[in-house]
Design an enzyme around this catalytic site. Sequence first.
Site, PDB file in Angstrom:
ATOM      1  NE  ARG A  33      -3.783   5.486  -9.764  1.00 18.38           N
ATOM      2  CZ  ARG A  33      -4.936   5.100  -9.249  1.00 18.38           C
ATOM      3  NH1 ARG A  33      -6.040   5.184  -9.954  1.00 18.38           N
ATOM      4  NH2 ARG A  33      -4.995   4.624  -8.018  1.00 18.38           N
ATOM      5  CE  LYS A  70      -0.302   8.875   0.712  1.00 19.47           C
ATOM      6  NZ  LYS A  70      -1.432   8.019   0.333  1.00 19.47           N
TER       7      LYS A  70
HETATM    8  N1  BES Z   1       1.131   5.154  -2.037  1.00 12.32           N
HETATM    9  C1  BES Z   1      -0.267   5.200  -2.000  1.00 12.32           C
HETATM   10  C2  BES Z   1      -0.915   3.849  -1.758  1.00 12.32           C
HETATM   11  C3  BES Z   1      -0.701   3.230  -0.401  1.00 12.32           C
HETATM   12  C4  BES Z   1      -1.552   3.520   0.645  1.00 12.32           C
HETATM   13  C5  BES Z   1       0.287   2.303  -0.211  1.00 12.32           C
HETATM   14  C6  BES Z   1      -1.366   2.901   1.870  1.00 12.32           C
HETATM   15  C7  BES Z   1       0.469   1.690   1.007  1.00 12.32           C
HETATM   16  C8  BES Z   1      -0.359   1.995   2.048  1.00 12.32           C
HETATM   17  C9  BES Z   1      -0.825   5.706  -3.330  1.00 12.32           C
HETATM   18  O1  BES Z   1      -0.045   6.648  -3.972  1.00 12.32           O
HETATM   19  C10 BES Z   1      -2.156   6.350  -3.033  1.00 12.32           C
HETATM   20  O2  BES Z   1      -2.193   7.217  -2.229  1.00 12.32           O
HETATM   21  N2  BES Z   1      -3.198   5.887  -3.679  1.00 12.32           N
HETATM   22  C11 BES Z   1      -4.514   6.386  -3.443  1.00 12.32           C
HETATM   23  C12 BES Z   1      -5.277   6.367  -4.749  1.00 12.32           C
HETATM   24  C13 BES Z   1      -6.625   7.055  -4.701  1.00 12.32           C
HETATM   25  C14 BES Z   1      -6.458   8.515  -4.440  1.00 12.32           C
HETATM   26  C15 BES Z   1      -7.342   6.812  -6.007  1.00 12.32           C
HETATM   27  C16 BES Z   1      -5.210   5.517  -2.407  1.00 12.32           C
HETATM   28  O3  BES Z   1      -5.030   4.297  -2.436  1.00 12.32           O
HETATM   29  O4  BES Z   1      -5.886   6.058  -1.559  1.00 12.32           O
HETATM   30 ZN    ZN Z   2      -0.310   8.623  -3.327  1.00 10.50          ZN
END
Ligand code: BES
Ligand code: ZN
Length: 503
Positions: free
Chosen positions: A354, A280
Amino acid sequence: MAFNLLNKDINTLTCPALVVFSKASAQKDKLAKVTHNELAKHLTDAIEEKTITGKHQEAITFREYNVEGYRHLIVIGLGKENEITHESVRQSMASAFEAIKALNVKEAAVHFDGITASKKDAADFAQAVAEGLVLTSYVFDELKASAKNKKESDEITVHIVTKLATDKAIKAAFSEGLVLGNVVNFSRRLGDMPGNLMTPTILADSTVAAAKGIANLKVTVWDKARIKKERMGGLLGVAQGSDQEPRFIIMEYKGAAASKKPVCFVGKGLTFDCGGISIKPSSGMEEMKYDMCGGANVIGTMLAIAQLKLKVNAVGLVASTENLVNGSATKPGDVHTARNGKTFEINNTDAEGRLILADALSYATELAPQMICDAATLTGAMVVALGNTHTGYFTRNNALKNKVEKAAVESGEWVWHMPLTDFHVKDMKGTYADLSNMSYSKGAGSATAAAFLEQFVGEEIPWAHFDIAGTGWAVGNRLPYSPKKGASGVMIRTFVEIAKSYV
Ligand code: BES
Ligand code: ZN
Ligand code: ZN
């Protein structure tokens, strides 16, 4: 902080501070009404000059007022009579609590009978008052040196004074409000703890400690070796990149006959999510300590169900790990096998929630429960879709949808039903494995994530997925009883209401 029901005559009580209520008139030019008759007389000028308007959450403090045995007087606005609800009262109590705190007194009395004249709703309002006060009293300062100097004698006691204090239903509702407020605060603390102090092991240990002494509640914790033995390839795959061991937490509450199928709650307990190899951006990454709020709130839900002695069997499952990057971390392209035998290819290591939920939902399915509800900070797309106002939820089961909607009205938590269709399922098909952990279609990232989860839930089991990415923390701008920045404890109160619908 102590809150108690007090069966005393508010007119003969003496206390450093008194909270009374005001209601706004339904007609535009009419004046507000203060719901305490004796004080209303003293406050005629303030009412006529519109210092007191009765507006919802208005807090007017009269310092050193010295009236009717009270040194300070606080008048809290409830809004218009026909707009007063449990939720609006919960929010009014946030104003009351802040006003009491600002006075620097050790004791305050609240004129509860001024909130509702009819006994009909009194129990619900008593619960809302308790919840509002306890929820607002939450502070997370234990990591500051200054917190160590706090003395017990600094505690504030708030008496909720009512003629109904000995009424059984009122007493039960008030203590239910205290239980719910306290478990929400417990879960908020788990969320607010930083990743180094809230690892999967600490989360599991905290759960065991919190459940100790609660009747009919059993906690079992699986370590890495056991998780491996149990073929939880999703959880293990994510945990590969971390030096911290994963944990799988199982909470079992028996409140009904053994033959009765349980209700099941599942939570994402990602104690820190840096995204893994698909890392990230740095900005805001510290917020990913909150990626275990779904898990924390499932733990809180189970503690509440057990403490309230609901006549249901309930199971809480929390898959917990970090998503980090060491030399063993899973890589884009890797394929893992979930507990139910389905394989998935990792096309983005940041879509890890997931994967760990896949195993937890597979395990939940094996228990043949009456229903499964899961909570997860699953997708950034949910934050885009609904911001921090509503929790988006997905279910294809109408009966469960109705239960969710009804429960959310009771709890005052805002939910929004989101679409989940076979098209979203199609988007999650893998090239080399059964499934891909991310969709290549544009948009609908929360729905495709839900579609992925659905592959691990038995077809016959009513299931709802709650994406709390936007509502898990930092909701204080909307909810005065929630911290500005910290964890909210969202969905605990709704989940408890859902569980009640299976009693
Ligand atoms: N924990 C994050 C989702 C999240 C993002 C929660 C911001 C709260 C605030 C999750 O694990 C994630 O990073 N999901 C990705 C999925 C994508 C790569 C398909 C996302 O939402 O960007
Ligand atoms: Zn994530
Ligand atoms: Zn995550």
